[in-house]
Design a protein around this motif. Structure first.
Motif, PDB file in Angstrom:
ATOM      1  N   CYS A 107       0.864  -1.185   0.000  1.00 17.09           N
ATOM      2  CA  CYS A 107       0.000   0.000   0.000  1.00 17.09           C
ATOM      3  C   CYS A 107       0.897   1.230   0.000  1.00 17.09           C
ATOM      4  CB  CYS A 107      -0.887  -0.017   1.236  1.00 17.09           C
ATOM      5  SG  CYS A 107      -1.803   1.516   1.532  1.00 17.09           S
ATOM      6  N   ALA A 108       0.577   2.175  -0.882  1.00 15.11           N
ATOM      7  CA  ALA A 108       1.401   3.376  -1.017  1.00 15.11           C
ATOM      8  C   ALA A 108       0.776   4.582  -0.323  1.00 15.11           C
ATOM      9  CB  ALA A 108       1.603   3.685  -2.505  1.00 15.11           C
ATOM     10  N   CYS A 109      -0.361   4.372   0.314  1.00 16.89           N
ATOM     11  CA  CYS A 109      -1.129   5.516   0.825  1.00 16.89           C
ATOM     12  C   CYS A 109      -0.535   6.096   2.105  1.00 16.89           C
ATOM     13  CB  CYS A 109      -2.565   5.093   1.114  1.00 16.89           C
ATOM     14  SG  CYS A 109      -3.409   4.444  -0.322  1.00 16.89           S
ATOM     15  N   TYR A 133      -9.952   1.072   5.622  1.00 19.13           N
ATOM     16  CA  TYR A 133      -9.122   1.478   4.490  1.00 19.13           C
ATOM     17  C   TYR A 133      -9.965   1.396   3.213  1.00 19.13           C
ATOM     18  CZ  TYR A 133      -5.468   1.055   0.946  1.00 19.13           C
ATOM     19  OH  TYR A 133      -4.701   1.224  -0.163  1.00 19.13           O
ATOM     20  N   CYS A 137      -5.158   0.611  -2.998  1.00 21.20           N
ATOM     21  CA  CYS A 137      -4.028  -0.129  -3.579  1.00 21.20           C
ATOM     22  C   CYS A 137      -4.314  -1.623  -3.731  1.00 21.20           C
ATOM     23  CB  CYS A 137      -2.784   0.046  -2.706  1.00 21.20           C
ATOM     24  SG  CYS A 137      -2.345   1.775  -2.430  1.00 21.20           S
ATOM     25  N   ARG A 144       2.956   4.001  -7.974  1.00 18.05           N
ATOM     26  CA  ARG A 144       3.413   4.572  -6.708  1.00 18.05           C
ATOM     27  C   ARG A 144       4.296   3.558  -5.972  1.00 18.05           C
ATOM     28  NH1 ARG A 144      -1.466   6.438  -3.422  1.00 18.05           N
ATOM     29  NH2 ARG A 144      -2.142   4.315  -3.858  1.00 18.05           N
TER      30      ARG A 144
END
Ligand SMILES: [Zn+2]
Length: 326
Positions: A107-109, A133, A137, A144
């Protein structure tokens, strides 16, 4: 203690798993006593695990202090304690397995990315309620860079759904059903929609730390824990942990969540709301309070008991109170 071996004695392994973010308080002593009594009532083994995986929140020296507090109360583990901070390689192996099997994804968040996505979905954050969430992603990073790893609770297929003797229809129903059912020895039948309530939860954090859920599941499995006895404030972690156990192919322990100890303001006691450290000048007094919180009857001769005698009486009382018919 020379007790006859209870049924299942060979298999029972329990544990107390304090976080060294502060000394034991009245609430954590209840959990410690409950897990110890349950192990003794089953003629089983009792282990202690120091849950110091969230290292920035841990206070140096507190682990040793907690072990001393337990010993003062006559609660001595049957094997040397384990420290989660020494077990990173085990958590990494479990994550690698989950990734290889498609149960985990990067996950890039950032926190802000997640809040923006939740706002775009029209979700307003309620007080004390963490939103799940939003799944940004789940199906790829779109160029990302991954920061954390998440468990795919949303597309999770329960093992029993894939059993060969099930009809195709039953399998389809199971896959669509994201409800996790479980049974608690005190609370009875429980359920949680993991995907909707907590969503795809974190296994390895962006700051490099291992998430509590993964560490607990890996440790319980490695230590052969048959019975988890802990405070009711942790009950809503159980469905996530069961999902992880199923994904990793490890057994699910039995669960018993004990009543919470409330302060004068009616809120549960915790290190966060400033519960004071226990006064263990009189450990029998502190343990008596904990036993009362667990609904156990008062000692017959409260002032004439050694610690060992008192604990032995509570084992008998515990067996009556909690081991009727799980
Ligand atoms: Zn993400």
């Amino acid at each position: 203690m020379t007790e006859g071996a209870a049924p299942g004695a060979a298999r029972y392994i329990g544990r107390f798993a304090p976080s060294p973010t502060g000394p034991l308080h009245a609430g954590s002593l209840v959990a410690a006593l409950a897990s110890w009594l349950d192990a003794r009532a089953h003629g089983g083994r009792w282990l202690v695990r120091i849950e110091d995986v969230d290292t920035p929140r841990c206070m140096p020296g507190t682990d040793r202090f907690i072990l001393q507090q337990l010993a003062t109360c006559g609660l001595v583990p049957d094997a040397p304690p384990e420290w989660q901070s020494a077990r990173s390689a085990h958590y990494q192996r479990a994550l690698d397995q989950l990734v290889a099997q498609g149960h985990a994804y990067p996950c890039a968040c950032s926190r802000k990315d997640i809040e923006d996505a939740q706002a775009a979905l029209g979700h307003a954050r309620e007080r004390h309620a963490a939103l799940p969430y939003p799944g940004t992603c789940r199906h790829g990073l779109q160029g990302r860079t991954g920061r954390s790893w998440r468990f795919n609770a949303t597309d999770f297929k329960q093992k029993q759904a894939l059993a060969p003797d099930r009809s195709a229809q039953a399998a389809t129903n199971s896959i669509a059903n994201t409800l996790q059912h479980w049974s608690d020895r005190r609370l009875g039948p429980q359920q949680q929609d993991v995907a909707r309530t907590v969503g795809d939860f974190v296994l390895h954090r962006a700051d490099g730390l291992w998430a509590y859920q993964l560490a607990v599941v890996v440790d319980d499995a490695d230590q052969g824990i048959s019975d988890v006895v802990r405070g009711e404030d942790l009950a809503d972690n159980t469905p996530r942990q069961i999902r992880l156990q199923q994904a990793l192919g490890v057994p699910t322990p039995r669960y018993l969540h004990t009543p919470l100890v409330c302060g004068d303001n009616g809120e549960k006691l915790s290190k966060q709301n400033g519960a004071r450290a226990l006064d263990l000048a009189d450990p029998l007094q502190a343990l008596s309070q904990a036993a009362r919180a667990l609904g156990l009857p008062a000692l017959e001769h409260p002032h004439n008991n050694s610690l060992g005698d008192a604990l032995a009486q509570w084992v008998v009382a515990w067996r009556r109170h909690y081991n009727g018919s799980p």
